[in-house]
Design a protein around this motif. Structure first.
Motif, PDB file in Angstrom:
ATOM      1  N   GLU A  17      -2.152  13.653  -0.700  1.00 23.92           N
ATOM      2  CA  GLU A  17      -3.017  12.545  -1.129  1.00 23.92           C
ATOM      3  C   GLU A  17      -2.236  11.244  -1.261  1.00 23.92           C
ATOM      4  O   GLU A  17      -2.736  10.176  -0.905  1.00 23.92           O
ATOM      5  CB  GLU A  17      -3.714  12.888  -2.448  1.00 23.92           C
ATOM      6  N   ARG A  18      -1.005  11.322  -1.746  1.00 20.71           N
ATOM      7  CA  ARG A  18      -0.175  10.117  -1.880  1.00 20.71           C
ATOM      8  C   ARG A  18       0.110   9.519  -0.504  1.00 20.71           C
ATOM      9  O   ARG A  18       0.059   8.304  -0.327  1.00 20.71           O
ATOM     10  CB  ARG A  18       1.152  10.440  -2.578  1.00 20.71           C
ATOM     11  N   PHE A  19       0.447  10.374   0.480  1.00 23.58           N
ATOM     12  CA  PHE A  19       0.712   9.867   1.827  1.00 23.58           C
ATOM     13  C   PHE A  19      -0.549   9.239   2.416  1.00 23.58           C
ATOM     14  O   PHE A  19      -0.509   8.133   2.961  1.00 23.58           O
ATOM     15  CB  PHE A  19       1.233  10.981   2.748  1.00 23.58           C
ATOM     16  N   LYS A  20      -1.670   9.949   2.294  1.00 25.23           N
ATOM     17  CA  LYS A  20      -2.925   9.411   2.824  1.00 25.23           C
ATOM     18  C   LYS A  20      -3.253   8.076   2.162  1.00 25.23           C
ATOM     19  O   LYS A  20      -3.704   7.138   2.818  1.00 25.23           O
ATOM     20  CB  LYS A  20      -4.061  10.413   2.611  1.00 25.23           C
ATOM     21  N   SER A  21      -2.994   7.972   0.877  1.00 24.63           N
ATOM     22  CA  SER A  21      -3.264   6.741   0.134  1.00 24.63           C
ATOM     23  C   SER A  21      -2.394   5.589   0.648  1.00 24.63           C
ATOM     24  O   SER A  21      -2.890   4.478   0.867  1.00 24.63           O
ATOM     25  CB  SER A  21      -3.014   6.970  -1.351  1.00 24.63           C
ATOM     26  N   GLU A  22      -1.101   5.851   0.854  1.00 26.37           N
ATOM     27  CA  GLU A  22      -0.193   4.805   1.353  1.00 26.37           C
ATOM     28  C   GLU A  22      -0.638   4.318   2.732  1.00 26.37           C
ATOM     29  O   GLU A  22      -0.673   3.120   2.994  1.00 26.37           O
ATOM     30  CB  GLU A  22       1.246   5.328   1.435  1.00 26.37           C
ATOM     31  N   VAL A  23      -0.983   5.256   3.616  1.00 18.93           N
ATOM     32  CA  VAL A  23      -1.385   4.874   4.970  1.00 18.93           C
ATOM     33  C   VAL A  23      -2.732   4.151   4.942  1.00 18.93           C
ATOM     34  O   VAL A  23      -2.950   3.193   5.688  1.00 18.93           O
ATOM     35  CB  VAL A  23      -1.406   6.105   5.908  1.00 18.93           C
ATOM     36  N   THR A  24      -3.628   4.571   4.054  1.00 24.92           N
ATOM     37  CA  THR A  24      -4.926   3.905   3.927  1.00 24.92           C
ATOM     38  C   THR A  24      -4.753   2.463   3.435  1.00 24.92           C
ATOM     39  O   THR A  24      -5.446   1.554   3.903  1.00 24.92           O
ATOM     40  CB  THR A  24      -5.844   4.703   2.982  1.00 24.92           C
ATOM     41  N   ILE A  25      -3.814   2.235   2.522  1.00 25.56           N
ATOM     42  CA  ILE A  25      -3.525   0.877   2.046  1.00 25.56           C
ATOM     43  C   ILE A  25      -3.055   0.011   3.213  1.00 25.56           C
ATOM     44  O   ILE A  25      -3.506  -1.124   3.392  1.00 25.56           O
ATOM     45  CB  ILE A  25      -2.471   0.892   0.916  1.00 25.56           C
ATOM     46  N   ILE A  26      -2.155   0.566   4.023  1.00 26.77           N
ATOM     47  CA  ILE A  26      -1.655  -0.173   5.190  1.00 26.77           C
ATOM     48  C   ILE A  26      -2.815  -0.494   6.127  1.00 26.77           C
ATOM     49  O   ILE A  26      -2.955  -1.619   6.607  1.00 26.77           O
ATOM     50  CB  ILE A  26      -0.562   0.643   5.911  1.00 26.77           C
ATOM     51  N   LYS A  27      -3.653   0.498   6.377  1.00 28.35           N
ATOM     52  CA  LYS A  27      -4.794   0.303   7.283  1.00 28.35           C
ATOM     53  C   LYS A  27      -5.715  -0.802   6.764  1.00 28.35           C
ATOM     54  O   LYS A  27      -6.142  -1.675   7.525  1.00 28.35           O
ATOM     55  CB  LYS A  27      -5.549   1.623   7.421  1.00 28.35           C
ATOM     56  N   LYS A  28      -6.006  -0.799   5.463  1.00 33.53           N
ATOM     57  CA  LYS A  28      -6.882  -1.822   4.886  1.00 33.53           C
ATOM     58  C   LYS A  28      -6.261  -3.206   5.003  1.00 33.53           C
ATOM     59  O   LYS A  28      -6.949  -4.188   5.297  1.00 33.53           O
ATOM     60  CB  LYS A  28      -7.177  -1.506   3.414  1.00 33.53           C
ATOM     61  N   GLU A  29      -4.961  -3.301   4.779  1.00 37.92           N
ATOM     62  CA  GLU A  29      -4.297  -4.602   4.894  1.00 37.92           C
ATOM     63  C   GLU A  29      -4.326  -5.111   6.328  1.00 37.92           C
ATOM     64  O   GLU A  29      -4.419  -6.312   6.562  1.00 37.92           O
ATOM     65  CB  GLU A  29      -2.873  -4.511   4.368  1.00 37.92           C
ATOM     66  N   LEU A  30      -4.263  -4.213   7.286  1.00 35.41           N
ATOM     67  CA  LEU A  30      -4.348  -4.615   8.688  1.00 35.41           C
ATOM     68  C   LEU A  30      -5.747  -5.116   9.038  1.00 35.41           C
ATOM     69  O   LEU A  30      -5.916  -5.905   9.965  1.00 35.41           O
ATOM     70  CB  LEU A  30      -3.983  -3.440   9.604  1.00 35.41           C
ATOM     71  N   GLN A  31      -6.757  -4.666   8.296  1.00 40.24           N
ATOM     72  CA  GLN A  31      -8.136  -5.057   8.570  1.00 40.24           C
ATOM     73  C   GLN A  31      -8.557  -6.332   7.849  1.00 40.24           C
ATOM     74  O   GLN A  31      -9.592  -6.905   8.172  1.00 40.24           O
ATOM     75  CB  GLN A  31      -9.096  -3.919   8.175  1.00 40.24           C
TER      76      GLN A  31
END
Length: 198
Positions: free
Chosen positions: A62-76
């Motif tokens: 969940e921590r990894f998914k959360s970190e990658v999701t944060i990156i994805k949101k910032e890219l959007q």
């Protein structure tokens, strides 16, 4: 590692580092580094799962998914084109390692979790490429050209590996589009080919 008493301290220190990073480049590198740390934690816990509780492994995932999701949101996000470009470049350099690491843990992580993580990584990679393409279309410079060439090379290698001779025409078309400087269409050709094969 997740589940350890001092893990919250580690997370607090990382948040402070991110808050104190003043340049877009340093913030981007930190975000990608933190995602890499979460991935390493997930793998370490999964490999030693006989010693750890399944809850710790689930928390690491969940921590990894959360970190990658944060990156994805910032890219959007709409604002901060330079910040997004730096983050996209950092993601582009690291995303293949994420995928390789996930593939290497195929026996330690459940198939369902692996597929979910792979989808998040693929979506983030796609978003990063989109940001770099947009930046390149606005201002064509050597930096974005190099990043796109590397990303397209990796995409072509993946398509060739997965589909072999069936991909020859699409790969040739993508390379021809790259020679014309039309990276957006080159990536679309490869994506369309993959979709027709599924």
């Amino acid at each position: 590692l997740p589940g350890d008493d001092l893990y919250p301290v580690k997370m607090t220190i990382e948040k402070a580092q991110l808050a104190l990073a003043f340049s877009a480049d340093s913030r981007a590198n930190l975000q990608v580094e933190f995602a890499s740390r979460r991935l390493e934690e997930m793998v370490e816990l999964a490999v030693a799962s006989h010693e750890n509780s399944p809850e710790s492994v689930a928390l690491a995932v969940e921590r990894f998914k959360s970190e990658v999701t944060i990156i994805k949101k910032e890219l959007q996000e709409e604002s901060g084109a330079q910040d997004k470009k730096e983050l996209a470049k950092a993601v582009g350099r690291q995303v293949e390692q994420y995928s390789t690491t996930i593939a290497a843990t195929s026996t330690e992580i459940s198939a369902e979790v692996r597929v979910e993580v792979e989808e998040i990584i693929a979506e983030t990679k796609e978003q990063a490429v989109e940001v770099i393409i947009t930046a390149h279309e606005e201002v064509q410079d050597e930096d974005t050209e190099r990043e796109l060439a590397l990303a397209l090379e990796a995409e072509i290698a993946q398509v060739k590996l997965e589909f072999g001779d069936a991909s020859v025409l699409s790969v040739e078309a993508a390379l021809a589009l790259q020679a014309e400087g039309n990276y957006r269409r080159a990536f679309q050709v490869l994506k369309e080919f993959v979709l027709t094969q599924e």
